[in-house]
Motif scaffolding. Structure first.
Motif, short mmCIF file in Angstrom:
data_model
loop_
_atom_site.label_atom_id
_atom_site.label_comp_id
_atom_site.label_asym_id
_atom_site.label_seq_id
_atom_site.Cartn_x
_atom_site.Cartn_y
_atom_site.Cartn_z
N LEU A 35 0.82 -1.20 0.00
CA LEU A 35 0.00 0.00 0.00
C LEU A 35 0.86 1.26 0.00
CD1 LEU A 35 -2.82 -1.07 2.51
CD2 LEU A 35 -2.97 -0.87 0.02
N LEU A 36 1.98 1.21 0.77
CA LEU A 36 2.88 2.38 0.79
C LEU A 36 3.47 2.63 -0.60
CD1 LEU A 36 4.74 1.84 4.20
CD2 LEU A 36 3.11 3.64 3.60
N LEU A 37 3.83 1.50 -1.25
CA LEU A 37 4.40 1.63 -2.59
C LEU A 37 3.38 2.22 -3.57
CD1 LEU A 37 6.74 1.14 -4.54
CD2 LEU A 37 5.86 -1.19 -4.88
N CYS A 38 2.16 1.74 -3.48
CA CYS A 38 1.11 2.28 -4.36
C CYS A 38 0.86 3.76 -4.06
CB CYS A 38 -0.19 1.47 -4.17
SG CYS A 38 -0.08 -0.21 -4.82
N GLY A 39 0.90 4.10 -2.76
CA GLY A 39 0.69 5.51 -2.41
C GLY A 39 1.78 6.40 -2.99
N ARG A 40 3.02 5.87 -2.89
CA ARG A 40 4.11 6.66 -3.47
C ARG A 40 3.96 6.83 -4.99
NH1 ARG A 40 9.10 3.75 -0.19
NH2 ARG A 40 8.61 4.65 1.87
N ILE A 41 3.53 5.69 -5.62
CA ILE A 41 3.36 5.78 -7.09
C ILE A 41 2.27 6.78 -7.45
CG2 ILE A 41 2.60 4.47 -9.11
CD1 ILE A 41 3.97 2.01 -7.87
N PHE A 42 1.15 6.71 -6.72
CA PHE A 42 0.07 7.66 -6.99
C PHE A 42 0.49 9.09 -6.69
CE2 PHE A 42 -2.80 3.89 -6.58
CZ PHE A 42 -3.34 3.97 -7.86
N LEU A 43 1.29 9.25 -5.61
CA LEU A 43 1.80 10.59 -5.29
C LEU A 43 2.69 11.12 -6.40
CD1 LEU A 43 1.98 12.87 -3.23
CD2 LEU A 43 3.92 11.68 -2.19
N LEU A 44 3.55 10.21 -6.92
CA LEU A 44 4.41 10.59 -8.03
C LEU A 44 3.60 10.96 -9.26
CD1 LEU A 44 7.26 10.86 -9.22
CD2 LEU A 44 7.18 8.42 -9.78
N LEU A 45 2.56 10.15 -9.52
CA LEU A 45 1.69 10.46 -10.67
C LEU A 45 0.98 11.80 -10.50
CD1 LEU A 45 0.12 6.94 -11.40
CD2 LEU A 45 1.83 8.17 -12.76
N ALA A 46 0.53 12.06 -9.26
CA ALA A 46 -0.14 13.33 -9.00
C ALA A 46 0.81 14.51 -9.20
CB ALA A 46 -0.71 13.35 -7.58
N LEU A 47 2.06 14.28 -8.70
CA LEU A 47 3.05 15.34 -8.87
C LEU A 47 3.34 15.58 -10.35
CD1 LEU A 47 5.00 17.31 -7.56
CD2 LEU A 47 6.71 15.48 -7.45
N LEU A 48 3.50 14.48 -11.09
CA LEU A 48 3.75 14.62 -12.54
C LEU A 48 2.56 15.27 -13.24
CD1 LEU A 48 5.49 11.20 -13.31
CD2 LEU A 48 6.54 13.48 -13.33
N THR A 49 1.36 14.88 -12.81
CA THR A 49 0.15 15.49 -13.40
C THR A 49 0.11 16.99 -13.14
OG1 THR A 49 -1.07 13.42 -13.11
CG2 THR A 49 -2.36 15.41 -13.47
N LEU A 50 0.49 17.36 -11.89
CA LEU A 50 0.53 18.79 -11.56
C LEU A 50 1.55 19.53 -12.40
CD1 LEU A 50 -0.40 21.11 -9.76
CD2 LEU A 50 1.35 20.40 -8.10
N ILE A 51 2.75 18.89 -12.52
CA ILE A 51 3.80 19.53 -13.33
C ILE A 51 3.35 19.68 -14.78
CG2 ILE A 51 6.12 19.23 -14.24
CD1 ILE A 51 6.85 17.85 -11.58
N ILE A 52 2.73 18.61 -15.30
CA ILE A 52 2.26 18.66 -16.70
C ILE A 52 1.17 19.72 -16.86
CG2 ILE A 52 1.04 17.36 -18.48
CD1 ILE A 52 2.49 14.85 -17.40
N SER A 53 0.28 19.77 -15.88
CA SER A 53 -0.81 20.75 -15.96
C SER A 53 -0.27 22.18 -15.95
CB SER A 53 -1.78 20.53 -14.80
OG SER A 53 -2.80 21.51 -14.82
N VAL A 54 0.68 22.44 -15.02
CA VAL A 54 1.27 23.79 -14.94
C VAL A 54 2.03 24.12 -16.23
CG1 VAL A 54 2.95 25.20 -13.73
CG2 VAL A 54 1.37 23.75 -12.43
N THR A 55 2.79 23.11 -16.69
CA THR A 55 3.57 23.35 -17.92
C THR A 55 2.65 23.63 -19.11
OG1 THR A 55 5.30 21.89 -17.09
CG2 THR A 55 5.33 22.42 -19.44
N THR A 56 1.59 22.82 -19.22
CA THR A 56 0.65 23.02 -20.32
C THR A 56 -0.03 24.38 -20.24
OG1 THR A 56 0.23 20.62 -20.37
CG2 THR A 56 -1.35 22.04 -21.49
N SER A 57 -0.42 24.76 -19.02
CA SER A 57 -1.05 26.07 -18.83
C SER A 57 -0.09 27.18 -19.21
CB SER A 57 -1.50 26.21 -17.38
OG SER A 57 -2.03 27.50 -17.15
N TRP A 58 1.19 27.00 -18.82
CA TRP A 58 2.19 28.04 -19.17
C TRP A 58 2.39 28.13 -20.67
CZ3 TRP A 58 7.07 27.71 -21.44
CH2 TRP A 58 7.82 28.88 -21.40
N LEU A 59 2.46 26.93 -21.33
CA LEU A 59 2.63 26.93 -22.79
C LEU A 59 1.44 27.58 -23.48
CD1 LEU A 59 4.12 23.36 -23.37
CD2 LEU A 59 5.31 25.55 -23.61
N ASN A 60 0.23 27.27 -22.98
CA ASN A 60 -0.97 27.87 -23.59
C ASN A 60 -0.98 29.38 -23.42
OD1 ASN A 60 -1.96 25.42 -24.46
ND2 ASN A 60 -3.14 25.05 -22.58
#
Length: 229
Positions: A35-60
């Motif tokens: 469960l800890l491993l899955c939480g870390r993976i989901f946290l990493l995905l959330a962080l990546l999603t946030l980074i992608i969202s911010v980057t996309t917003s900045w590009l737009n």
């Protein structure tokens, strides 16, 4: 937006593989660790999603700002073209007014001076008079060449021209002076004489062309009178 979807799909597809590798490397993993491993993976995905969202917003926003800048440049260019067009129209109006109010009067005055000088040199200064028109008396209608008792009279002018006209022999001899004035030579400045022998023509109002000796086609000399001081 497309970049974010691609990255998301990539990470989602990588999750089972990561889990499989972890299971192979750590066979006795517990539920808590999993469960800890899955939480870390989901946290990493959330962080990546946030980074992608911010980057996309900045590009737009960057693309939007570039588009806005481009639109502003096009508007500025249109405004500059409009300003240049108005300036050219205003300059054209100034040139037209200058030609109408300055150049034309100057050219007309120059032409009048040249005309005055020409007529003074040719002894026709009377043509410069603005008070009344000279040299335009009425002439009898020119008869046809087939009519009997008709003579053709030619005037050899100082300008070199030789105008010709037909008259009835019975016409008053005064018609010669009228014709002379009609073509621009006033009787106060010019006289008529026969070509041979060279002598002044005796023109009188009460005598006809036939009476003064014009019975055949004749050439008369039109010459300037000697002006007394």
């Amino acid at each position: 937006m497309a970049l974010r979807e691609v990255v998301g799909i990539f990470f989602l597809s990588a999750v089972p593989l990561v889990c499989l590798e972890l299971r192979r490397g750590i066979p006795d993993i517990g539920i808590k660790d999993f469960l800890l491993l899955c939480g870390r993976i989901f946290l990493l995905l959330a962080l990546l999603t946030l980074i992608i969202s911010v980057t996309t917003s900045w590009l737009n926003s960057f693309k939007s700002s570039q588009l806005h800048v481009k639109e502003e440049e096009e508007k500025n260019e249109k405004r500059q073209k409009l300003v240049r067009k108005k300036q050219q129209e205003a300059q054209g109006e100034k040139v037209s007014r200058y030609i109408e109010n300055v150049l034309k009067p100057h050219q007309e005055m120059k032409l009048r001076k040249l005309e005055e000088r020409f007529y003074q040199m040719t002894g026709e200064a009377w043509k410069l008079s603005r008070g009344h028109k000279l040299g335009t008396p009425d002439l009898p209608e020119e008869p046809s060449g087939t009519v009997e008792e008709v003579v053709t009279v030619a005037l050899r002018c100082p300008s070199g021209s030789v105008p010709r006209r037909r008259f009835l022999k019975s016409c008053s001899s005064q018609v010669l002076f009228d014709w002379m004035m009609r073509i621009g030579y006033h009787t106060s400045l010019y006289s008529l004489s026969t070509s041979f022998p060279r002598q002044p023509l005796a023109v009188e109002g009460g005598r006809s062309l036939e009476d003064i000796g014009i019975t055949v086609d004749t050439v008369l000399i039109l010459e300037e009178k000697e002006q007394s001081n």
